[in-house]
Design a protein around this motif. Structure first.
Motif, PDB file in Angstrom:
ATOM      1  N   LYS A 135       0.838  -1.202   0.000  1.00  0.00           N
ATOM      2  CA  LYS A 135       0.000   0.000   0.000  1.00  0.00           C
ATOM      3  C   LYS A 135       0.882   1.266   0.000  1.00  0.00           C
TER       4      LYS A 135
ATOM      5  N   ASP B  25       1.092   4.140  -2.947  1.00  0.00           N
ATOM      6  CA  ASP B  25       0.966   5.581  -2.685  1.00  0.00           C
ATOM      7  C   ASP B  25       2.189   6.356  -3.196  1.00  0.00           C
TER       8      ASP B  25
ATOM      9  N   SER C  86       2.037   6.541  -6.933  1.00  0.00           N
ATOM     10  CA  SER C  86       0.969   7.468  -7.325  1.00  0.00           C
ATOM     11  C   SER C  86       1.441   8.913  -7.201  1.00  0.00           C
ATOM     12  N   SER C  87       2.190   9.199  -6.102  1.00  0.00           N
ATOM     13  CA  SER C  87       2.711  10.555  -5.936  1.00  0.00           C
ATOM     14  C   SER C  87       3.717  10.893  -7.032  1.00  0.00           C
TER      15      SER C  87
END
Length: 530
Positions: A354, A358, A361-362
């Motif tokens: 997870k 993240d 994605s950033s």
């Protein structure tokens, strides 16, 4: 036509009337011209022949390394510009012709005289040059030709070396200029990279390529995250079944038909996921790619970890088979404990994946925002790189040309532009080449005769006499009343004959005198030749 003939006859009669004036003039002019011809100083000629060999063996050997000038053209231009004022002044000093000069006017006269008497003749096809000089003194003429030969050879070598030095100096100045430009371009490029270091990648890929890679990494991380979540859910379901199901022997769950077949679903799922990831990487990269090598190393580590866990589980199963456990105690069973451990591991893996999702994605969001400003940055970077490449190419070309110029200069020093061979050394002809007194005496005779005729004609124009009535009527435009005829006596006829004889003798004497002079001069010249 008759009128023209009549006018010519009238002019001839007038000239004949003043024939003695013409004879006197012819004798005076003839004697003066003869004296001038005899007192003219003899002029001697000194010459030398030089062969210029422009075919050097080093020329084909150094082709491509050194500059090969057009030597034939250089030598031809040198021969045409050799008789220039600086060279003539140098020649006057070398031959000591300026020792008697007391003023600037005498020096200028000496330079003009030397320039007029110098000559260079060449046959362009054979590169054979003849240097000649005429002077009243044969030794002086020879000395001038020797000096001219030295200037001819030295001018060729000096001009070539001067050209090489000038070219090298100019190229060095240009190299310094381009060094400064290259350093300035490097500074601008470095400042640009430092200013945009976050938006630039070390592998040289553009923003779109980096965005595509981040998108693929994000999708891969999301896939691994979903697989980990599914594995965790499966572990929870098995744990729930274990709690609600009937009590089974831990040994039976781990040992079947006497063989220890131990299940490790969490590690197996991770190994399968990494193998799928490896297949996906092999479709895009080679075996030497860092991602491929890392994926294979991770699969190998997982397999090693699986082997260790299987060995530990078998030991635990063997120990449980030897010591009976209480029936109905799920919390103490080996399967229940293993499921709890697998569930905890799955939770940790889910949390790690997870965090990876993240992070990717950033990064993807940052790369997506950087794509909007990427064209401007790429355009600026392309401009800076283009300027740097141009300056670098010009700098390298100039350095190469400087080396070529240096080799050319050393080649000129070693072999010279051309090989000057003195075929005939400077030599003064002992026989004078000028003046041609035979031709001048013939010309003097002709000039004296023409001068006599012109003198008679001039006097006839100054003191005109009419010989017939027609000419008088045409000139005076008055009526003629009559004509008185002169009676010619025998005495007059004898006087006319004697006068004609005297005229013929005077004219023949002048011509005979010149003939004797020409004969004597021819005999003298023939003796000089012998």
């Amino acid at each position: 036509m008759d009128l023209l003939i009549a006018q010519l006859q009238a002019i001839a009669r007038r000239v004949w009337k003043y024939r003695w004036t013409g004879v006197a003039t012819a004798w005076i002019v003839g004697l003066i011209c003869a004296v001038i011809v005899w007192i003219l100083p003899d002029r001697y000629e000194a010459n030398a022949r030089i062969f210029v060999d422009t075919q050097s063996i080093l020329k084909p050997l150094m082709s491509g390394l050194a500059v090969q000038p057009n030597i034939e053209q250089q030598v031809t231009m040198l021969s045409r510009t050799l008789i220039s004022r600086p060279n003539v002044e140098k020649l006057v000093r070398m031959a000591d012709l300026d020792l008697k000069n007391q003023s600037k006017a005498q020096q200028e006269a000496t330079i003009e005289t030397v320039t007029k008497n110098l000559s260079i003749q060449s046959t362009a096809r054979d590169n054979l040059y003849t240097l000649a000089y005429r002077d009243n003194d044969p030794e002086t003429a020879k000395r001038v030709v020797q000096s001219l030969v030295s200037i001819f050879v030295e001018s060729s070598l000096g001009a070539s070396r001067k050209d090489a030095a000038t070219a090298t100096s100019f190229i060095n100045e240009q190299i310094k200029s381009y060094e400064a430009k290259l350093e300035e371009a490097e500074s601008r490029l470095k400042e640009f990279r430092l200013r945009n270091i976050q938006n630039m990648s070390g592998d040289g890929k553009d923003a779109a390529s980096r965005l595509g890679e981040l998108s693929a990494q994000l999708e891969r991380a999301r896939l691994e995250y979903r697989e980990a979540v599914n594995a965790r859910d499966a572990a929870k379901a098995q744990l729930t079944q274990e709690r609600a199901g009937a009590t089974n022997s831990p040994v039976k769950a781990l040992l079947q038909e006497g063989d220890a077949v131990v299940a490790t679903p969490e590690i197996d799922s991770r190994i399968d996921a990494q193998r799928r990831n490896l297949d996906s990487l092999l479709q895009r990269y080679t075996d030497q790619h860092p991602d491929v090598i890392g994926a294979r190393k991770l699969i190998k580590d997982l397999e090693s970890q699986k082997a260790k866990e299987v060995a530990e589980l078998r030991k635990v199963a063997a120990a449980a088979a030897a010591a009976p456990s209480p029936v109905g105690s799920n919390s103490g069973s080996l399967a229940y404990q293993e499921m709890n451990r697998l569930l905890a591991t799955s939770e940790v893996q889910v949390a790690a994946l997870k965090a990876r999702v993240d992070e990717y994605s950033s990064r993807y969001a940052q790369a997506l925002s950087a794509v909007k400003t990427a064209p401007q940055l790429e355009s600026e970077a392309a401009q800076l790189n283009r300027d740097y490449a141009i300056h670098k190419k010009n700098y390298e070309d100039l350095v190469s040309r400087r080396e070529s110029a240096s080799i050319t200069g050393e080649l000129d020093v070693a072999s010279g532009v051309a090989d000057f061979r003195l075929i005939d050394p400077p030599r003064a002809n002992p026989k004078p080449v000028a003046p041609n007194r035979l031709l001048l005496l013939l010309g003097a005779l002709l000039v004296s005769l023409v001068a006599g005729v012109l003198a008679s004609f001039a006097v006839s124009q100054l003191r005109p006499v009419f010989h017939d009535t027609l000419e008088m009527r045409a000139r005076l435009d008055v009526p003629i009343l009559g004509v008185v005829t002169r009676l010619v006596s025998e005495a007059d006829k004898r006087n006319q004959r004697s006068d004609l004889i005297r005229f013929g003798a005077a004219t023949g004497g002048l011509v005979g005198l010149y003939v004797l002079g020409l004969t004597a001069l021819a005999i003298m010249l023939s003796r000089q030749v012998v």
